[in-house]
Design a protein around this motif. Structure first.
Motif, mmCIF file in Angstrom:
data_model
loop_
_atom_site.group_PDB
_atom_site.id
_atom_site.type_symbol
_atom_site.label_atom_id
_atom_site.label_comp_id
_atom_site.label_asym_id
_atom_site.label_seq_id
_atom_site.Cartn_x
_atom_site.Cartn_y
_atom_site.Cartn_z
ATOM 1 N N ALA A 41 0.844 -1.195 0.000
ATOM 2 C CA ALA A 41 0.000 0.000 0.000
ATOM 3 C C ALA A 41 0.878 1.244 0.000
ATOM 4 C CB ALA A 41 -0.912 -0.003 1.220
ATOM 5 N N PHE A 42 1.921 1.243 0.836
ATOM 6 C CA PHE A 42 2.773 2.421 0.959
ATOM 7 C C PHE A 42 3.717 2.535 -0.229
ATOM 8 C CE2 PHE A 42 1.453 0.757 5.005
ATOM 9 C CZ PHE A 42 0.742 1.828 5.471
ATOM 10 N N PHE A 43 4.201 1.378 -0.682
ATOM 11 C CA PHE A 43 5.028 1.339 -1.875
ATOM 12 C C PHE A 43 4.247 1.907 -3.066
ATOM 13 C CE2 PHE A 43 6.865 -1.499 -5.322
ATOM 14 C CZ PHE A 43 8.087 -0.860 -5.367
ATOM 15 N N GLY A 44 3.021 1.423 -3.223
ATOM 16 C CA GLY A 44 2.201 1.862 -4.347
ATOM 17 C C GLY A 44 1.811 3.326 -4.244
ATOM 18 N N VAL A 104 6.846 12.479 2.701
ATOM 19 C CA VAL A 104 5.972 13.152 3.672
ATOM 20 C C VAL A 104 4.540 12.621 3.587
ATOM 21 C CG1 VAL A 104 4.994 15.355 4.340
ATOM 22 C CG2 VAL A 104 7.398 15.203 3.714
ATOM 23 N N ILE A 105 4.005 12.547 2.380
ATOM 24 C CA ILE A 105 2.595 12.146 2.272
ATOM 25 C C ILE A 105 2.411 10.693 2.690
ATOM 26 C CG2 ILE A 105 0.639 11.818 0.706
ATOM 27 C CD1 ILE A 105 1.525 14.199 -0.819
ATOM 28 N N VAL A 223 7.420 5.443 14.611
ATOM 29 C CA VAL A 223 8.310 4.601 13.820
ATOM 30 C C VAL A 223 7.666 4.293 12.475
ATOM 31 C CG1 VAL A 223 9.258 2.273 13.683
ATOM 32 C CG2 VAL A 223 9.543 3.593 15.742
ATOM 33 N N PHE A 224 6.360 4.083 12.512
ATOM 34 C CA PHE A 224 5.660 3.746 11.274
ATOM 35 C C PHE A 224 5.668 4.905 10.288
ATOM 36 C CE2 PHE A 224 2.073 2.091 8.763
ATOM 37 C CZ PHE A 224 2.529 0.803 8.601
ATOM 38 N N PHE A 225 5.664 6.122 10.811
ATOM 39 C CA PHE A 225 5.782 7.286 9.924
ATOM 40 C C PHE A 225 7.060 7.177 9.113
ATOM 41 C CE2 PHE A 225 7.770 11.467 9.338
ATOM 42 C CZ PHE A 225 6.848 12.046 8.485
ATOM 43 N N LEU A 226 8.143 6.906 9.814
ATOM 44 C CA LEU A 226 9.446 6.812 9.178
ATOM 45 C C LEU A 226 9.474 5.700 8.137
ATOM 46 C CD1 LEU A 226 11.933 8.483 9.938
ATOM 47 C CD2 LEU A 226 12.758 6.500 11.177
ATOM 48 N N THR A 227 9.017 4.498 8.551
ATOM 49 C CA THR A 227 9.149 3.358 7.654
ATOM 50 C C THR A 227 8.212 3.475 6.456
ATOM 51 O OG1 THR A 227 7.591 2.162 9.014
ATOM 52 C CG2 THR A 227 9.902 1.764 9.423
ATOM 53 N N GLY A 229 7.105 6.238 5.212
ATOM 54 C CA GLY A 229 7.662 7.295 4.369
ATOM 55 C C GLY A 229 8.760 6.758 3.471
ATOM 56 N N LEU A 230 9.658 5.969 4.055
ATOM 57 C CA LEU A 230 10.744 5.403 3.243
ATOM 58 C C LEU A 230 10.214 4.433 2.194
ATOM 59 C CD1 LEU A 230 13.540 4.885 5.892
ATOM 60 C CD2 LEU A 230 13.653 6.273 3.834
#
Lengths: 356, 259, 322
Positions: A41-44, A104-105, A223-227, A229-230
């Motif tokens: 989901a975050f990758f996409g 950021v988003i 932590v989840f924000f960071l990961t 985001g990356l």
């Protein structure tokens, strides 16, 4: 010779992008215990943000009418490839900007999403994130401006203007590699720090950690924000490398691949994730080159790969749960312990219990 | 309410599916005292701890806590970590050590507001190295008091039951708090270790003015250091008084032996 | 007319979701394993019916399809238990590891199915990757005999659904087996001490789970005009949602939640497609919206793990000092 070189660059680019995903998953799942079954989901999301910024903003900035020159029509794609070849400064600028915006988003998206979910059990976290991945796909498919089912094309690779394909691929590899390296340093620093200790404690027993004064949902979601985001940055890098995005690229299989990487490598050691990512991406790329050669007599060889990897994954979980590289206690704290014991003069009595 | 109380539990009730686990319990914990809480199994001692530390909010009643500035605040229904941050630390009856952390790391978890626990600072070693070294020293000294230096880098799965219990209590004592809730700290400890632990509790109480509320089945040992004892029975307060009064209270004897 | 169609859709989907959600809750509360390989049962159940239909030259009776699907699903469940869940349990692995391993199994089965489809496609020349709806001949025969003109899927889903739910009710509430299963759900160690054979009971639970879930697949192929190997994923999201609303323990609430989710999904989708022209793929988002709201407002803490953490915090209200 040139073929081997281009294969190596191709593989390394894939490897570094996947390694970013694997390393962040180690921080989420292996170290903090967030069962993220929605990595894709975050990758996409990152990939789509990267695609939008690198096409629409670019077109708008250079004065094209974005309603006619869309990145899924022939005019749009041809204009974009012209821009990519002739406007190096603005293309590179927009490219780096897109990475920052994706970070950021996607990070904010991950943080807002996980905060209410994190206090319920791991199964629900996994299920929620898994369905978010599927829902984002449904949204991409239903949004005309993202190209619907066919997705977007002509996303400029920022170094196309170099003319030499090998050189521009090398430059791109340098970018992905440095981002991968910083992600690696980041995760291993966190792993060794007091924060890493808290995260591992939360992974082991989140209720006890809560009673020891750790604001578990807040720590986990930052932590989840960071990961995430990356992961978003990895997505944007992927979009620009492949040059197109479509909903079919971001299926659950991607999440599964990343999980397989960290389980094979050792789910709570960053180095293990890198190893796993290297192994699996190599197999992946080799198969991609080999598939046309082997050919599909009865069925396509693509389907064998997940079966094979899934079996290995289960076998490792059952037989050798720590993977290839097991987790080790952080060196710094162990060093302080040795120093403190030496000062007291207890080190010889303790024998090997106190050394590592 | 008394002025010298640090924690006031005011008519607290808690039900579980119709079952009354606590009914209108009123207890005051005087500051700088060692208070014992005893009672037969299932009398609601652990439930009371859970209600105080926010595991679940009480169905009725209030819990008031005196902050450092001497003002009483209502801590009913706060989250466990918020209660901890106010200076109330609890230990668990069934130890909950973190299995993949060494004993030393288990001890290092407790201190609050460690610099290296924020995401930004964890990336810059210089920010937290010194503090970490101090904490390691503190933990090593604590272990040395109990002659347990040899287990510092072992994992909880390699420890004896008594050592696990001891580490669970020491983990609470790693950081200065104002009120400790210890749930059966002496269970499973040999007499020698139990006495060293009691001596440590007594020293912390006398030298640093820390308050303790201790649930314990080894009443004889508890009586040696407790200033005041509350007895719970079937979820309500049965008796309270100094150890001498409690021992001679026929109600208490009856509750323990059975009618 | 549109409303009527949506209502019929909700009715049939209710049965499909009920038949697949109840086993999910049942398997979790008995075995304490969050099974991410659950979609496999649905997909394989559906494809067993499809393959039968192809090899019986489109003369599949419902009871044959049900028998084969039930057995296949059940065997997959037992196989998972023997090869994955039991070894992990014996090693003392954490619930998260169980979950990850079942996710791995999901993909193995999923792609094995793709291979089977492709091989059969080469042999039969029919496309299995998107298969039209299957009509059950015995049901059509009965319908003709008694002159019932309703669409077949209504009859099929009602019959099969009622039969399964009633038998499950009898099994769980009226037999020793059901008592043993409930005993082990409440307290595994105590139940084992009382002489309940844990291993056999677990294997049986997985057999039932797999079998019943597979039956929802044969309802799906009867109703849907296009069955793909991805249907399991769509259904399982709703299953998890329903099981989640049922707190992973109550079968009745799970069933009601399944029906409610089916209704919401279809009615809200009707509304959205009418006003915004959205495609069916957005339906998942509707269900998810419901679940997410529940998650924030009233999470089922306790079942399936969870933190005693409340969002409404009132940091130490001051009380009048002494």
């Amino acid at each position: 010779m040139i073929d081997v070189l281009s294969f190596a660059i191709h593989w390394l680019t894939y490897f570094t992008i996947y390694a970013i995903l694997a390393i962040t998953l180690v921080l989420e799942a292996g170290i903090s215990g967030i069962t993220n079954f929605g990595k894709v989901a975050f990758f996409g999301l990152g990939a789509y943000i990267g695609a939008v910024v690198n096409t629409y903003t670019l077109l708008a900035l250079l004065g094209y009418d974005v309603n006619t020159y869309t990145p899924f029509t022939a005019q749009g794609v041809s204009v974009l490839s012209k821009i990519a070849a002739s406007e190096p400064i603005i293309v590179i600028m927009i490219f780096f900007m897109s990475l920052a915006i994706s970070f950021v988003i996607t990070g904010l998206f991950g943080r807002l999403l996980i905060y209410p979910v994190i206090r319920v059990g791991a199964g629900f976290v996994g299920f929620t994130l898994l369905s978010v991945g599927e829902i984002l796909r449904a949204i991409y498919m239903n949004t005309h401006f993202l190209g619907g089912t066919y997705g977007m094309f002509g996303i400029p690779q920022p170094f196309t203007w170099l003319r030499s394909p090998v050189l521009s691929a090398l430059c791109y590899l340098a970018v992905t590699f440095s981002i991968f390296l910083s992600a690696y340093i980041l995760v291993s620093r966190i792993h060794e720090s007091p924060l890493g200790r808290v995260l591992r404690a939360i992974r082991d027993d989140d209720v006890a950690a809560l009673f020891l004064g750790k604001d578990v949902p807040r720590i986990k979601s930052s932590v989840f924000f960071l990961t995430s985001g990356l992961s978003g940055v990895a997505g944007a890098l992927y979009a620009c490398y492949v040059g197109s995005v479509n909903p079919q690229m971001f299926v659950v299989l991607v999440t599964f691949n990343v999980w397989a990487m960290i389980i094979i490598g050792g789910s709570s050691s960053p180095m293990g994730a890198v190893l796993g990512a290297a192994l699996l991406s190599l197999v992946d790329r080799l198969l991609q080159y080999a598939t046309p050669v082997i050919g599909g007599v009865l069925f396509s060889a693509d389907y064998l790969r997940p079966i094979f990897i899934g079996c290995i994954m289960i076998a490792i979980l059952v037989k050798k749960p720590m993977g290839l590289l097991p987790e080790k206690p952080p060196k710094i704290t162990a060093g302080f312990l040795r120093k403190a014991l030496e000062e007291i003069g207890e080190v010889n009595e303790g024998g090997c219990d106190t050394c590592d | 309410m008394k002025e010298d109380a640090i924690l006031v539990i005011n008519e607290v009730s808690k039900y579980f599916e119709g079952l009354k686990a606590l009914s209108k319990v009123t207890i005051e914990i005087p500051e700088k005292c060692i208070v014992g809480l005893i009672g037969p199994n299932g009398s609601g001692k652990t439930t009371l701890f859970n209600v105080i530390t926010g595991f679940y909010p009480p169905d009725e009643g209030k819990i008031l806590y005196k902050t450092l500035s001497g003002i009483f605040v209502d801590i009913t229904g706060l989250n466990p970590h918020e209660v901890f941050k106010m200076g109330v630390i609890r230990t668990f009856q069934i130890p909950r050590l973190f299995p993949s952390l060494t004993v030393l790391e288990n001890l290092l978890i407790t201190p609050l507001n460690q610099r290296g626990e924020s995401v930004v600072n964890s990336l810059r070693r210089s920010k937290w190295l010194r503090e970490e070294e101090e904490l390691v020293h503190r933990a090593v000294n604590l272990l040395k008091t109990f002659n347990r230096l040899n287990i510092a880098s072992k994992y909880p799965s390699e420890l004896s039951i008594g050592d696990i219990k001891l580490i669970e209590t020491l983990r609470g004592l790693m950081t200065p708090a104002r009120l400790y809730l210890l749930d059966e700290p002496l269970a499973g400890l040999d007499l020698h270790t139990a006495r060293s632990l009691l001596r440590l509790i007594w020293k912390l109480n006398k030298n640093h003015g820390l308050t303790f509320l201790i649930v314990e089945h080894r009443v004889d040992l508890l009586m040696e250091i407790a200033d005041f004892i509350y007895v719970l029975h079937n979820g309500s307060l049965l008796a309270s008084g100094t150890p001498g009064e409690i021992i001679n209270d026929p109600k208490v004897v009856r509750a323990y032996i059975g009618e | 007319m549109e409303i009527a169609r949506a209502l019929i859709c909700s009715y049939v989907f209710s049965w499909i979701y009920i038949l697949s959600s109840i086993p999910l809750t049942l398997s979790y509360r008995t075995t304490k394993v969050f099974n991410f390989a659950h979609p496999v049962f649905i997909t394989y159940g559906a494809y067993v019916a499809i393959f039968l239909n192809e090899f019986l030259n489109k003369n599949t009776p419902l009871f044959i399809a049900a028998l084969f699907s039930f057995t296949t699903g059940g065997l997959i469940g037992v196989l998972n238990y023997l090869l994955i869940i039991r070894p992990l349990h014996q090693r003392g692995a954490s619930p998260n590891v169980h979950m990850i391993a079942t996710m791995g199994a999901w993909f193995v089965y999923q792609y094995a199915l793709y291979i089977i489809c492709q091989v059969l496609m080469k042999l039969r020349g029919a496309s299995f990757l998107s298969y039209p709806s299957v009509e059950y001949v015995d049901i059509s025969y009965i319908q003709r005999a008694i002159g019932l003109n309703t669409p077949q899927y209504i009859v099929t889903s009602t019959t099969l659904g009622l039969v399964v739910i009633l038998s499950l009710y009898v099994l769980l509430n009226k037999t020793m087996l059901g008592f043993a299963m409930r005993g082990i759900a409440d307290n595994q160690i105590l139940a084992t001490l009382c002489g309940i054979p844990r291993d056999k009971l677990m294997a049986l639970t997985w057999f039932l789970t797999g079998g019943i879930t597979a039956l929802s697949g044969i309802l799906w192929v009867n109703f849907s005009g296009s069955t793909t190997p991805e249907i399991g994923l769509h259904v399982v999201v709703i299953n998890f949602a329903a099981a989640f609303i049922g707190g992973l323990s109550s079968l009745l609430v799970t069933a009601l939640a399944s029906a409610a989710l089916a209704l919401t999904e279809n009615i809200v989708f009707l509304f959205l497609s009418y006003h915004l022209g959205l495609q069916p793929t957005i339906r998942l988002a509707i269900v998810f919206g419901v679940v997410f709201t529940i998650l924030v407002i009233r999470p089922p803490l306790g079942a399936g793990g969870g933190l005693p953490y409340r969002f409404r915090t009132r940091i130490g209200r001051k009380v009048a000092g002494p």
